[in-house]
Design a protein around this motif. Structure first.
Motif, mmCIF file in Angstrom:
data_model
loop_
_atom_site.group_PDB
_atom_site.id
_atom_site.type_symbol
_atom_site.label_atom_id
_atom_site.label_comp_id
_atom_site.label_asym_id
_atom_site.label_seq_id
_atom_site.Cartn_x
_atom_site.Cartn_y
_atom_site.Cartn_z
ATOM 1 N N PHE A 105 29.599 27.160 28.291
ATOM 2 C CA PHE A 105 29.732 27.896 29.292
ATOM 3 C C PHE A 105 31.338 28.516 29.493
ATOM 4 C CE2 PHE A 105 26.138 25.195 30.352
ATOM 5 C CZ PHE A 105 25.296 26.246 30.727
ATOM 6 N N THR A 106 31.495 29.802 29.958
ATOM 7 C CA THR A 106 33.105 30.351 29.902
ATOM 8 C C THR A 106 32.713 31.080 31.391
ATOM 9 O OG1 THR A 106 33.140 30.291 27.566
ATOM 10 C CG2 THR A 106 34.705 31.634 29.087
ATOM 11 N N ILE A 107 33.937 30.629 32.205
ATOM 12 C CA ILE A 107 33.850 31.403 33.536
ATOM 13 C C ILE A 107 35.340 32.215 33.201
ATOM 14 C CG2 ILE A 107 34.404 31.312 35.865
ATOM 15 C CD1 ILE A 107 32.397 28.708 35.720
ATOM 16 N N ALA A 108 35.468 33.302 33.664
ATOM 17 C CA ALA A 108 36.788 33.906 33.667
ATOM 18 C C ALA A 108 36.892 35.006 34.990
ATOM 19 C CB ALA A 108 36.696 35.085 32.419
ATOM 20 N N PRO A 109 38.199 34.979 35.570
ATOM 21 C CA PRO A 109 38.312 35.587 36.647
ATOM 22 C C PRO A 109 38.356 37.467 36.372
ATOM 23 C CG PRO A 109 40.247 34.905 35.767
ATOM 24 C CD PRO A 109 39.396 34.208 35.194
ATOM 25 N N LEU A 110 37.872 37.959 37.327
ATOM 26 C CA LEU A 110 37.884 39.369 37.006
ATOM 27 C C LEU A 110 38.683 39.823 38.402
ATOM 28 C CD1 LEU A 110 34.291 40.242 36.003
ATOM 29 C CD2 LEU A 110 36.179 40.312 34.735
ATOM 30 N N PHE A 111 39.566 40.891 38.300
ATOM 31 C CA PHE A 111 40.322 41.549 39.281
ATOM 32 C C PHE A 111 40.396 43.048 39.113
ATOM 33 C CE2 PHE A 111 42.286 37.545 38.800
ATOM 34 C CZ PHE A 111 42.243 36.943 40.090
ATOM 35 N N PHE A 112 39.728 43.565 40.013
ATOM 36 C CA PHE A 112 39.682 45.226 40.066
ATOM 37 C C PHE A 112 40.456 45.746 41.459
ATOM 38 C CE2 PHE A 112 35.967 43.901 37.829
ATOM 39 C CZ PHE A 112 36.012 44.604 36.707
ATOM 40 N N ASP A 113 40.629 47.003 41.460
ATOM 41 C CA ASP A 113 41.323 47.486 42.387
ATOM 42 C C ASP A 113 41.052 47.082 44.013
ATOM 43 O OD1 ASP A 113 43.125 48.693 40.972
ATOM 44 O OD2 ASP A 113 41.907 50.514 41.036
ATOM 45 N N ASP A 114 39.359 47.297 44.155
ATOM 46 C CA ASP A 114 38.758 46.917 45.315
ATOM 47 C C ASP A 114 37.968 45.646 45.305
ATOM 48 O OD1 ASP A 114 36.859 47.610 43.500
ATOM 49 O OD2 ASP A 114 35.979 49.336 45.020
ATOM 50 N N ALA A 115 37.939 45.077 44.326
ATOM 51 C CA ALA A 115 37.118 43.650 44.222
ATOM 52 C C ALA A 115 37.538 42.607 43.352
ATOM 53 C CB ALA A 115 35.767 44.175 43.815
ATOM 54 N N GLY A 117 36.315 38.983 41.583
ATOM 55 C CA GLY A 117 35.268 38.014 41.221
ATOM 56 C C GLY A 117 35.276 37.051 40.006
ATOM 57 N N ALA A 118 34.318 36.775 39.285
ATOM 58 C CA ALA A 118 34.246 36.017 38.150
ATOM 59 C C ALA A 118 33.199 36.514 37.195
ATOM 60 C CB ALA A 118 34.271 34.652 38.366
ATOM 61 N N VAL A 119 33.303 36.369 36.055
ATOM 62 C CA VAL A 119 31.854 36.639 34.950
ATOM 63 C C VAL A 119 31.866 35.259 34.306
ATOM 64 C CG1 VAL A 119 33.616 37.287 33.277
ATOM 65 C CG2 VAL A 119 31.339 37.787 33.259
ATOM 66 N N LEU A 120 30.621 34.849 33.965
ATOM 67 C CA LEU A 120 29.938 33.727 33.511
ATOM 68 C C LEU A 120 29.385 34.059 32.350
ATOM 69 C CD1 LEU A 120 29.327 30.704 33.456
ATOM 70 C CD2 LEU A 120 27.108 31.361 34.770
ATOM 71 N N SER A 121 29.898 33.334 31.184
ATOM 72 C CA SER A 121 29.171 33.673 29.720
ATOM 73 C C SER A 121 28.324 32.434 29.668
ATOM 74 C CB SER A 121 30.173 34.291 28.924
ATOM 75 O OG SER A 121 31.150 35.283 29.222
ATOM 76 N N VAL A 122 27.433 32.378 28.962
ATOM 77 C CA VAL A 122 26.595 31.228 28.331
ATOM 78 C C VAL A 122 26.251 31.573 26.994
ATOM 79 C CG1 VAL A 122 24.456 30.137 28.800
ATOM 80 C CG2 VAL A 122 25.724 31.066 30.761
ATOM 81 N N ARG A 123 26.767 30.495 26.082
ATOM 82 C CA ARG A 123 26.499 30.497 24.491
ATOM 83 C C ARG A 123 24.925 29.861 24.506
ATOM 84 N NH1 ARG A 123 27.283 27.123 20.571
ATOM 85 N NH2 ARG A 123 28.763 25.833 21.891
ATOM 86 N N ILE A 124 24.043 30.594 23.691
ATOM 87 C CA ILE A 124 22.981 29.856 23.641
ATOM 88 C C ILE A 124 22.944 29.074 22.184
ATOM 89 C CG2 ILE A 124 20.305 30.085 23.518
ATOM 90 C CD1 ILE A 124 20.658 32.287 25.639
#
Length: 124
Positions: A105-115, A117-124
């Motif tokens: 599992f990898t969690i990375a922050p996301l920063f945009f102009d108006d939002a 959040g975070a993205v979760l990547s799952v390796r199967i």
């Protein structure tokens, strides 16, 4: 002086004021990476812990106590220590010849102009 005016510096004054302490974070990351790489040398580990503790304490008590809140130093130290532990462990595993597997599992922050959040990547 700024630390007496409690306004959650990160949210009201920008990234350069308040939480977490960047000095505590970078020094804890450096100390923990050295300590985790040299985990079989207790004196090195103890020295690194004392150094990180000294820096965190100086961020709270130094400069007439006007640099950071205690929570800023604790947050910076914990964040830096987790980063440093990972980095030192990767090099330690390479040193002892242990096979490395990528995280599931990898969690990375996301920063945009108006939002934000975070993205979760799952390796199967």
């Amino acid at each position: 002086e700024r630390s007496r005016d409690f306004k959650w510096g990160f949210f009201r004054r920008g990234v350069f004021y308040g939480w977490p302490s960047g000095h505590s974070m970078t020094n804890a990351a450096m100390a923990m990476s050295i300590a985790s790489y040299n985990r079989d040398k207790p004196l090195v580990v103890a020295g690194c812990a004392l150094y990180a503790g000294y820096i965190a304490t100086s961020m709270v008590l130094g400069a007439k106590g006007e640099a950071h809140w205690f929570s800023d130093a604790v947050a910076g130290t914990l964040m830096g220590a987790s980063i440093g532990w990972y980095i030192g462990s990767v090099f330690y595993k390479e040193k002892v010849g242990e096979k490395q597997t990528p995280p599931k599992f990898t969690i990375a922050p996301l920063f945009f102009d108006d939002a934000k959040g975070a993205v979760l990547s799952v390796r199967i």
